[in-house]
Write a protein that holds these residues in place. Structure first.
Motif, PDB file in Angstrom:
ATOM      1  N   GLU A   1       9.600   1.819 -50.801  1.00 19.81           N
ATOM      2  CA  GLU A   1      10.022   1.741 -52.200  1.00 19.81           C
ATOM      3  C   GLU A   1       9.617   3.004 -52.944  1.00 19.81           C
ATOM      4  O   GLU A   1       8.465   3.432 -52.866  1.00 19.81           O
ATOM      5  CB  GLU A   1       9.391   0.521 -52.876  1.00 19.81           C
TER       6      GLU A   1
ATOM      7  N   ARG B   1      17.883   0.683 -45.920  1.00 20.29           N
ATOM      8  CA  ARG B   1      17.949  -0.116 -47.128  1.00 20.29           C
ATOM      9  C   ARG B   1      19.388  -0.354 -47.556  1.00 20.29           C
ATOM     10  O   ARG B   1      20.227   0.550 -47.531  1.00 20.29           O
ATOM     11  CB  ARG B   1      17.190   0.594 -48.255  1.00 20.29           C
TER      12      ARG B   1
ATOM     13  N   TYR C   1       9.105  -1.348 -44.947  1.00 21.51           N
ATOM     14  CA  TYR C   1       9.309  -1.360 -46.406  1.00 21.51           C
ATOM     15  C   TYR C   1       9.108   0.051 -46.929  1.00 21.51           C
ATOM     16  O   TYR C   1       8.152   0.734 -46.555  1.00 21.51           O
ATOM     17  CB  TYR C   1       8.302  -2.302 -47.069  1.00 21.51           C
TER      18      TYR C   1
ATOM     19  N   TYR D   1       2.806  -7.589 -54.013  1.00 20.84           N
ATOM     20  CA  TYR D   1       3.600  -7.777 -52.804  1.00 20.84           C
ATOM     21  C   TYR D   1       2.830  -8.608 -51.773  1.00 20.84           C
ATOM     22  O   TYR D   1       1.595  -8.587 -51.731  1.00 20.84           O
ATOM     23  CB  TYR D   1       3.929  -6.427 -52.157  1.00 20.84           C
TER      24      TYR D   1
ATOM     25  N   ASN E   1      13.323  -3.623 -48.243  1.00 21.70           N
ATOM     26  CA  ASN E   1      13.001  -3.912 -46.854  1.00 21.70           C
ATOM     27  C   ASN E   1      13.924  -3.129 -45.930  1.00 21.70           C
ATOM     28  O   ASN E   1      15.138  -3.040 -46.148  1.00 21.70           O
ATOM     29  CB  ASN E   1      13.147  -5.412 -46.574  1.00 21.70           C
TER      30      ASN E   1
ATOM     31  N   LYS F   1       8.552  -9.545 -43.473  1.00 19.87           N
ATOM     32  CA  LYS F   1       9.350  -9.165 -44.636  1.00 19.87           C
ATOM     33  C   LYS F   1       8.415  -9.044 -45.833  1.00 19.87           C
ATOM     34  O   LYS F   1       7.510  -9.855 -46.021  1.00 19.87           O
ATOM     35  CB  LYS F   1      10.425 -10.213 -44.929  1.00 19.87           C
TER      36      LYS F   1
END
Length: 343
Positions: free
Chosen positions: A140, A33, A138, A183, A42, A189
């Motif tokens: 987060e 990241r 991904y 999302y 991403n 992506k």
């Protein structure tokens, strides 16, 4: 023979030109990241296919310690935070909840999951197989304090399905706010395509203006990619001598119950607020009203966004409502002047 070789080379060049852009991804280095790009989670980190198969066969037991340690090995030098690491129960708070599902309409399923050492600090991860190799695309981190979140997928009208989870914005004495982030996986992506306030409540916190906001949403499963969002809201005054935990003396100032529509916008890869031209009633929601739900103590924005309803209450409301709203309008005017006319 030279002619056959020429045809073969031409065909090879053509196939190479038409190949997916991830054809040689297995030979590339991990991409972590970019922390300077706030809000972009991403990545592209190779993970063991064997680990993915372990997750696919996961028996939903509490035996997750080894799997989480193995995952941390893939994302080194990064780690997952563990605020409860010294808890007396070493199994406390661990989270591993996977879901295999086709999110982008391409062959094969993706893996989305929640991973965490502590239930209040989970991570949202998305994994995809590219040319036979699995990658984390991904990751987060989500703040939930001491409660869990949920991860869901919507059957929206698109090959790119929406997945979403709840985030905590803030909490404290007589204050709470959370929301949902939505999302989509598009061309390998992940796009964070919408964020909505879910609950935003204060009581006895502001001198004049407190609020109770509650949202619910529903995706359209028919022939358009969008979602209907409903907000029930109440802006009220809490007398200073009232107990912070009591609502019996609250004076409601502006309240409503209204819907808005968000439609998918391909150019921006986001869901955009769409307000039909026939929406002309003062009770109808606007972008400014929705922004006000998540902006505590912004009297100027409140007065600007709800001007029509405020004027109506100043004409037809009770003496208490009129007095309080006039005070709020005066305060908002003074603040606006100090800020050079900004709302």
């Amino acid at each position: 023979m030279p002619r056959l070789l020429s045809v073969f080379l031409s065909a090879l060049i053509c196939l190479t030109g038409c190949a997916p852009h991830d054809q040689n991804i297995v030979n590339e280095k991990n991409i972590y990241r970019d922390t300077s790009d706030h809000g972009n989670y991403n990545v592209r980190i190779k993970v063991s296919n064997r680990w993915i198969e372990k997750i696919r066969r996961f028996d939903y037991s509490r035996n997750t310690k080894g799997l989480l340690h193995e995952f941390e090995g893939f994302i080194k030098p990064d780690t997952m935070i563990n605020p409860g690491g010294h808890h007396i129960d070493e199994d406390y708070g661990r989270v591993l909840n996977p879901m295999f599902i086709n999110l982008d309409g391409e062959p094969g399923e993706e893996l989305i999951c929640l991973l965490a050492w502590d239930v209040g600090s989970p991570y949202l991860g998305l994994f995809k197989q590219l040319k036979g190799q699995w990658y984390l695309l991904y990751l987060e981190d989500i703040w939930m304090f001491n409660e869990g979140t949920e991860l869901s997928v919507a059957n929206n009208f698109s090959k790119n399905k929406v997945f979403y989870c709840r985030h905590l914005y803030g909490r404290g004495t007589c204050t709470y706010a959370d929301g949902y982030a939505f999302y989509k996986l598009i061309n390998n992506k992940v796009y964070r395509c919408l964020e909505l306030v879910n609950e935003a409540n204060t009581c006895g916190w502001s001198p004049f203006l407190n609020q109770s906001i509650k949202m619910n949403f529903k995706f359209n499963g028919d022939n358009s990619d969008g979602l209907m969002v409903n907000y029930v809201y109440d802006f009220f005054y809490t007398p200073k001598d009232q107990s912070a935990m009591s609502e019996s003396s609250d004076i409601s100032l502006i309240k409503g119950d209204a819907n808005v529509w968000y439609a998918w916008d391909t150019k921006t890869s986001t869901y955009k607020l769409t307000i039909p031209s026939y929406k002309k009633n003062i009770e109808d929601l606007t972008a400014e009203k929705i922004a006000c739900f998540g902006d505590f103590k912004n009297d100027s924005l409140f007065v600007y966004a709800f001007r029509g309803q405020i004027d109506q209450t100043l004409k037809k409301g009770t003496s208490q409502q009129k007095k309080i709203l006039k005070e709020i309008c005066t305060r908002a005017k003074d603040r606006k002047a100090l800020k050079g006319g900004e709302h």
